[in-house]
Design a protein around this motif. Sequence first.
Motif, PDB file in Angstrom:
ATOM      1  N   ASN A 250      33.849   8.312 119.009  1.00 44.15           N
ATOM      2  CA  ASN A 250      32.405   8.303 119.268  1.00 44.15           C
ATOM      3  C   ASN A 250      32.071   9.054 120.551  1.00 44.15           C
ATOM      4  OD1 ASN A 250      30.691   6.561 117.328  1.00 44.15           O
ATOM      5  ND2 ASN A 250      32.627   5.475 117.543  1.00 44.15           N
ATOM      6  N   ALA A 251      32.928   8.889 121.564  1.00 42.43           N
ATOM      7  CA  ALA A 251      32.685   9.560 122.849  1.00 42.43           C
ATOM      8  C   ALA A 251      32.738  11.071 122.695  1.00 42.43           C
ATOM      9  CB  ALA A 251      33.709   9.077 123.881  1.00 42.43           C
ATOM     10  N   VAL A 252      33.671  11.561 121.867  1.00 34.54           N
ATOM     11  CA  VAL A 252      33.762  13.014 121.636  1.00 34.54           C
ATOM     12  C   VAL A 252      32.576  13.469 120.783  1.00 34.54           C
ATOM     13  CG1 VAL A 252      35.133  14.870 120.578  1.00 34.54           C
ATOM     14  CG2 VAL A 252      36.286  13.068 121.883  1.00 34.54           C
ATOM     15  N   GLU A 253      32.227  12.681 119.781  1.00 33.50           N
ATOM     16  CA  GLU A 253      31.099  13.071 118.911  1.00 33.50           C
ATOM     17  C   GLU A 253      29.809  13.228 119.731  1.00 33.50           C
ATOM     18  OE1 GLU A 253      30.190  10.323 115.746  1.00 33.50           O
ATOM     19  OE2 GLU A 253      28.921  11.800 114.732  1.00 33.50           O
ATOM     20  N   HIS A 254      29.641  12.380 120.765  1.00 35.80           N
ATOM     21  CA  HIS A 254      28.405  12.394 121.564  1.00 35.80           C
ATOM     22  C   HIS A 254      28.578  13.125 122.892  1.00 35.80           C
ATOM     23  CE1 HIS A 254      27.705   9.121 118.695  1.00 35.80           C
ATOM     24  NE2 HIS A 254      26.465   9.544 118.765  1.00 35.80           N
ATOM     25  N   SER A 255      29.635  13.937 123.038  1.00 33.83           N
ATOM     26  CA  SER A 255      29.879  14.656 124.304  1.00 33.83           C
ATOM     27  C   SER A 255      28.741  15.661 124.541  1.00 33.83           C
ATOM     28  CB  SER A 255      31.220  15.365 124.243  1.00 33.83           C
ATOM     29  OG  SER A 255      31.182  16.391 123.268  1.00 33.83           O
ATOM     30  N   TYR A 256      28.611  16.094 125.787  1.00 34.49           N
ATOM     31  CA  TYR A 256      27.474  16.970 126.108  1.00 34.49           C
ATOM     32  C   TYR A 256      27.889  18.099 127.052  1.00 34.49           C
ATOM     33  CZ  TYR A 256      27.470  13.120 129.557  1.00 34.49           C
ATOM     34  OH  TYR A 256      27.834  12.156 130.466  1.00 34.49           O
ATOM     35  N   PRO A 257      27.151  19.220 126.978  1.00 35.67           N
ATOM     36  CA  PRO A 257      27.442  20.317 127.904  1.00 35.67           C
ATOM     37  C   PRO A 257      26.941  19.976 129.307  1.00 35.67           C
ATOM     38  CG  PRO A 257      25.560  20.885 126.516  1.00 35.67           C
ATOM     39  CD  PRO A 257      26.040  19.543 126.056  1.00 35.67           C
TER      40      PRO A 257
END
Length: 277
Positions: A250-257
Amino acid sequence: MSQARPPAALTIAGSDSGGAAGLQADLRTFVTCGVHGLVAVTAVTVQNTLGVHDRTDIPANIVAAQIEAVADDMGLQAAKTGMLASAEIIHAVARACDKAGIGRDAEVPFVVDPVAASMHGHPLFDEAGLSALREELLPRATVVTPNLDEVRLLTGIDVTDRDRMREAAVALRDLGPRHVLVKSGHLVEDPECVDVLYDGTTFTELPGPRFATPHTHGAGDAMASALTAGLARGMEMAEAAKFGKWFVSNAVEHSYPMGAKVGPVSAFWRLAPEPSP
Ligand SMILES: Nc1ncnc2c1ncn2[C@@H]1O[C@H](COP(=O)(O)OP(=O)(O)OP(=O)(O)O)[C@@H](O)[C@H]1O
Ligand SMILES: Cc1ncc(CO)c(N)n1
């Protein structure tokens, strides 16, 4: 009115000024997994998305004193290591963990994330640190959680597919940890992202999709600290590993630039929605 005491977990790790990895990732993960975070700082890095530009290491006796102070007074249900900076700090951590009842055969489970370099390739300890990690920490680990670069450094095995992940897990377990969790993020040709847990008898696959994002800074720390939080909450190893994999997916799916290069993985997805005004 006093509240029930939450479980507590200790991270023994370095500070990342960019807030993506290191102790910042661990504390954020602990909080969002319902666990009080305790910290023994090992080093302060000057870091952003471009790399690690400078650092200062904390004196080894102060690292050990942090561990002993929180263990004696506050109590903890699990502990984890991240960046350990030097062989001297590793010796001190090993001794302090023995005193505090943290370890493979002790009361408090010990998650050793054998962080060797930042994702930009900057070493976070040297050759002497690697030997100390192999000789002093792996035999004390309840679980070790290497990425594929760390597998190569520790065993010499170059993992190119899932079968070799199993072979590497067996070789790593021979170095002394009770369990091995090999992380698959670097197996970029694989369309899935399947981590492997090995307990000396059984291989447990931790499946998950591979998200096509470049922003994965802190994924390794998020996985290992969510697993640590699961252990602190009383989960068995396989359950805690699945919990860690669920958290990091989930953390990777919601990662951000953020910044010029690789942005952070996110823990925001676990925060409750704010009340509407
Ligand atoms: N693109 C991706 N999609 C889904 N999961 C991923 C992806 N990349 C990494 N992961 C997961 O994140 C965790 C960390 O994996 P990885 O092998 O990248 O560790 P690492 O190199 O220590 O991480 P870091 O990026 O923090 O240095 C693993 O559980 C892995 O399955
Ligand atoms: C302080 C620190 N710990 C760990 C890592 C590895 O993710 C990093 N880049 N920085």
